[in-house]
Design a protein around this motif. Sequence first.
Motif, PDB file in Angstrom:
ATOM      1  N   SER A   1     -10.800  -2.919  10.710  1.00 35.42           N
ATOM      2  CA  SER A   1     -11.901  -2.310   9.961  1.00 35.42           C
ATOM      3  C   SER A   1     -13.152  -3.176  10.005  1.00 35.42           C
ATOM      4  O   SER A   1     -14.246  -2.707   9.744  1.00 35.42           O
ATOM      5  N   HIS A   2     -12.977  -4.450  10.342  1.00 35.50           N
ATOM      6  CA  HIS A   2     -14.112  -5.363  10.388  1.00 35.50           C
ATOM      7  C   HIS A   2     -14.493  -5.716  11.825  1.00 35.50           C
ATOM      8  O   HIS A   2     -15.440  -6.458  12.039  1.00 35.50           O
ATOM      9  N   TYR A   3     -13.752  -5.220  12.788  1.00 34.09           N
ATOM     10  CA  TYR A   3     -13.940  -5.646  14.183  1.00 34.09           C
ATOM     11  C   TYR A   3     -14.158  -4.421  15.067  1.00 34.09           C
ATOM     12  O   TYR A   3     -13.296  -3.558  15.182  1.00 34.09           O
ATOM     13  N   ALA A   4     -15.328  -4.375  15.688  1.00 32.99           N
ATOM     14  CA  ALA A   4     -15.677  -3.204  16.510  1.00 32.99           C
ATOM     15  C   ALA A   4     -15.090  -3.275  17.903  1.00 32.99           C
ATOM     16  O   ALA A   4     -15.112  -2.295  18.638  1.00 32.99           O
ATOM     17  N   GLY A   5     -14.568  -4.429  18.289  1.00 29.88           N
ATOM     18  CA  GLY A   5     -14.014  -4.579  19.636  1.00 29.88           C
ATOM     19  C   GLY A   5     -15.088  -5.003  20.619  1.00 29.88           C
ATOM     20  O   GLY A   5     -16.255  -5.200  20.271  1.00 29.88           O
ATOM     21  N   LEU A   6     -14.683  -5.154  21.880  1.00 31.49           N
ATOM     22  CA  LEU A   6     -15.612  -5.574  22.925  1.00 31.49           C
ATOM     23  C   LEU A   6     -16.431  -4.386  23.415  1.00 31.49           C
ATOM     24  O   LEU A   6     -15.889  -3.327  23.711  1.00 31.49           O
ATOM     25  N   HIS A   7     -17.747  -4.579  23.510  1.00 38.88           N
ATOM     26  CA  HIS A   7     -18.611  -3.527  24.004  1.00 38.88           C
ATOM     27  C   HIS A   7     -18.611  -3.524  25.534  1.00 38.88           C
ATOM     28  O   HIS A   7     -18.266  -4.514  26.182  1.00 38.88           O
ATOM     29  N   GLU A   8     -19.044  -2.413  26.122  1.00 40.25           N
ATOM     30  CA  GLU A   8     -19.043  -2.260  27.572  1.00 40.25           C
ATOM     31  C   GLU A   8     -19.864  -3.348  28.258  1.00 40.25           C
ATOM     32  O   GLU A   8     -19.474  -3.874  29.299  1.00 40.25           O
ATOM     33  N   GLU A   9     -21.000  -3.713  27.651  1.00 40.90           N
ATOM     34  CA  GLU A   9     -21.858  -4.715  28.278  1.00 40.90           C
ATOM     35  C   GLU A   9     -21.266  -6.118  28.214  1.00 40.90           C
ATOM     36  O   GLU A   9     -21.735  -7.033  28.904  1.00 40.90           O
ATOM     37  N   GLN A  10     -20.218  -6.320  27.398  1.00 38.13           N
ATOM     38  CA  GLN A  10     -19.568  -7.615  27.315  1.00 38.13           C
ATOM     39  C   GLN A  10     -18.449  -7.757  28.342  1.00 38.13           C
ATOM     40  O   GLN A  10     -17.880  -8.834  28.478  1.00 38.13           O
ATOM     41  N   LEU A  11     -18.150  -6.671  29.049  1.00 45.23           N
ATOM     42  CA  LEU A  11     -17.094  -6.702  30.054  1.00 45.23           C
ATOM     43  C   LEU A  11     -17.671  -7.055  31.412  1.00 45.23           C
ATOM     44  O   LEU A  11     -18.844  -6.831  31.687  1.00 45.23           O
ATOM     45  N   GLU A  12     -16.827  -7.594  32.276  1.00 43.81           N
ATOM     46  CA  GLU A  12     -17.287  -7.956  33.613  1.00 43.81           C
ATOM     47  C   GLU A  12     -17.584  -6.682  34.415  1.00 43.81           C
ATOM     48  O   GLU A  12     -16.820  -5.716  34.390  1.00 43.81           O
ATOM     49  N   ASN A  13     -18.698  -6.677  35.119  1.00 41.09           N
ATOM     50  CA  ASN A  13     -19.094  -5.512  35.898  1.00 41.09           C
ATOM     51  C   ASN A  13     -18.167  -5.330  37.093  1.00 41.09           C
ATOM     52  O   ASN A  13     -17.868  -6.280  37.819  1.00 41.09           O
ATOM     53  N   VAL A  14     -17.717  -4.094  37.288  1.00 41.46           N
ATOM     54  CA  VAL A  14     -16.905  -3.754  38.459  1.00 41.46           C
ATOM     55  C   VAL A  14     -17.492  -2.504  39.094  1.00 41.46           C
ATOM     56  O   VAL A  14     -18.378  -1.858  38.538  1.00 41.46           O
ATOM     57  N   GLY A  15     -17.003  -2.137  40.255  1.00 43.39           N
ATOM     58  CA  GLY A  15     -17.489  -0.944  40.933  1.00 43.39           C
ATOM     59  C   GLY A  15     -17.205   0.319  40.131  1.00 43.39           C
ATOM     60  O   GLY A  15     -16.267   0.360  39.321  1.00 43.39           O
ATOM     61  N   GLN A  16     -18.022   1.335  40.348  1.00 40.70           N
ATOM     62  CA  GLN A  16     -17.893   2.572  39.579  1.00 40.70           C
ATOM     63  C   GLN A  16     -16.521   3.216  39.768  1.00 40.70           C
ATOM     64  O   GLN A  16     -15.911   3.715  38.823  1.00 40.70           O
ATOM     65  N   GLU A  17     -16.020   3.177  41.004  1.00 42.86           N
ATOM     66  CA  GLU A  17     -14.726   3.798  41.295  1.00 42.86           C
ATOM     67  C   GLU A  17     -13.591   3.065  40.575  1.00 42.86           C
ATOM     68  O   GLU A  17     -12.713   3.685  39.973  1.00 42.86           O
ATOM     69  N   LEU A  18     -13.647   1.718  40.608  1.00 47.43           N
ATOM     70  CA  LEU A  18     -12.621   0.937  39.927  1.00 47.43           C
ATOM     71  C   LEU A  18     -12.715   1.120  38.417  1.00 47.43           C
ATOM     72  O   LEU A  18     -11.699   1.220  37.730  1.00 47.43           O
ATOM     73  N   ALA A  19     -13.942   1.165  37.891  1.00 46.76           N
ATOM     74  CA  ALA A  19     -14.134   1.369  36.446  1.00 46.76           C
ATOM     75  C   ALA A  19     -13.542   2.706  36.009  1.00 46.76           C
ATOM     76  O   ALA A  19     -12.905   2.815  34.965  1.00 46.76           O
ATOM     77  N   SER A  20     -13.744   3.747  36.850  1.00 42.64           N
ATOM     78  CA  SER A  20     -13.202   5.067  36.545  1.00 42.64           C
ATOM     79  C   SER A  20     -11.672   5.040  36.554  1.00 42.64           C
ATOM     80  O   SER A  20     -11.015   5.638  35.699  1.00 42.64           O
ATOM     81  N   LEU A  21     -11.098   4.325  37.529  1.00 44.59           N
ATOM     82  CA  LEU A  21      -9.646   4.239  37.629  1.00 44.59           C
ATOM     83  C   LEU A  21      -9.060   3.502  36.423  1.00 44.59           C
ATOM     84  O   LEU A  21      -8.024   3.893  35.874  1.00 44.59           O
ATOM     85  N   ILE A  22      -9.742   2.435  35.973  1.00 41.76           N
ATOM     86  CA  ILE A  22      -9.301   1.682  34.793  1.00 41.76           C
ATOM     87  C   ILE A  22      -9.315   2.575  33.564  1.00 41.76           C
ATOM     88  O   ILE A  22      -8.378   2.578  32.754  1.00 41.76           O
ATOM     89  N   ASP A  23     -10.396   3.355  33.395  1.00 49.31           N
ATOM     90  CA  ASP A  23     -10.507   4.245  32.237  1.00 49.31           C
ATOM     91  C   ASP A  23      -9.401   5.290  32.236  1.00 49.31           C
ATOM     92  O   ASP A  23      -8.820   5.602  31.193  1.00 49.31           O
ATOM     93  N   LYS A  24      -9.103   5.845  33.423  1.00 49.08           N
ATOM     94  CA  LYS A  24      -8.074   6.874  33.507  1.00 49.08           C
ATOM     95  C   LYS A  24      -6.687   6.284  33.243  1.00 49.08           C
ATOM     96  O   LYS A  24      -5.840   6.932  32.616  1.00 49.08           O
ATOM     97  N   SER A  25      -6.457   5.061  33.716  1.00 46.89           N
ATOM     98  CA  SER A  25      -5.180   4.404  33.445  1.00 46.89           C
ATOM     99  C   SER A  25      -5.024   4.137  31.955  1.00 46.89           C
ATOM    100  O   SER A  25      -3.941   4.295  31.385  1.00 46.89           O
TER     101      SER A  25
END
Length: 397
Positions: free
Chosen positions: A139-163
């Motif tokens: 309730s006190h922690y929003a988690g890691l935001h997208e901009e705090q994650l390491e940048n990867v290719g769009q295709e790999l990012a999509s595959l990670i999200d789907k997994s």
Amino acid sequence: MTTQPHLACRNPKVIMLYENEEDVLGAASIIADQVEEYRTIQVKVNIGEKINKFKPSVILFALTTVQKSIELYTEMLTDKSLDYPHYSILLCKNRESGTAFRCCIKNIFDNYFVYQPLYEKFRLKMIVHSGLLISQATSHYAGLHEEQLENVGQELASLIDKSSECKRSLLGSIEICKQNLNEPNKLVEKDFNTNLSSKKLMENINKTHVEPLLAELENNIKSSLDEMIQQLLSKQVGIEVLEAKIAELSRVLPPEEHTIAEALSAPIEKESVEAQKAKRILVVEDNQIYRDMLVRVLAKENFQVDEAEDGLNALQKIRNNKYALVLMDLFMPNLDGINTTIQIKSVSGGKNLPIIALTGNKNKDLIKTWAEQGLKGYILKPSTKHEILEAVNRVIC
């Protein structure tokens, strides 16, 4: 400007306890970038009172030795400063990682992280992230935001999200299965009133609850995995279509233009032996974790890499092989970087073998003494892939 660790959130959910400010600068700035409700506190006499007042969900112990961290943690547990659920993380130097591992296996601390030298900042973020979730501080922690994650290719990012979606769906189905399997209590009461036999009751449970839920679970997993497999297969299909077009082109081109299609379809020739020798590098580093990281980075750039754990082993390899470059640590057992550099001149037959220093030492006089032996550059530890390759390419290329 260097980030100072004396952060002072009024109601911190994450607290780092430290003795020396300089020791925790790197780790403190990484966590501050991740968690807003964070504070660092220097260990003093009344530290237990502060912990009891704030009641943080995650506590990082970063004292100068593992023994001191254990003693402080034990004292806080004994005097009831820590009498509530929390997640404890032990920060340690690399030479004490074995002891830290033993502490976690013995369930003293929940996790540990080697922060000197600091190699994997994302692993530290992951440990703190898991601690906040496990300690019920969501309730006190929003988690890691997208901009705090390491940048990867769009295709790999999509595959990670789907997994991720696939796993959430799987866990959701399992949770529903657990909830519905608790329903037999209601069925027992109902079927008891109608004098159904126990065998009939189990058949009813299997038919109305277990079998449908297992079928739904199987379909969810299959559909999600099929989608990911299709993504991977589409790449192979694309390659096959390209090969077919090249073959078709070679049939319709005039004879004098066949060389174009042949060039497109011909395998890439391997580098000559001379070119491979020009890219052969020796990595001399007693820290196996950092040495393995350097070898991986260089190997991915098609360098031929050998490794040595100390100066004596390095001299033996240099005597038996030809290298284009040596990456060498300063402090090593048996023979240090400076004396190894001096000996290399005699071992290499007077040839000027380029050497790049690997050092986390900030003693300028010591580095200057080493540089006078003919260094071609240096890489400060911890280092990024870009910094390593930039220093190497500046000397070799």
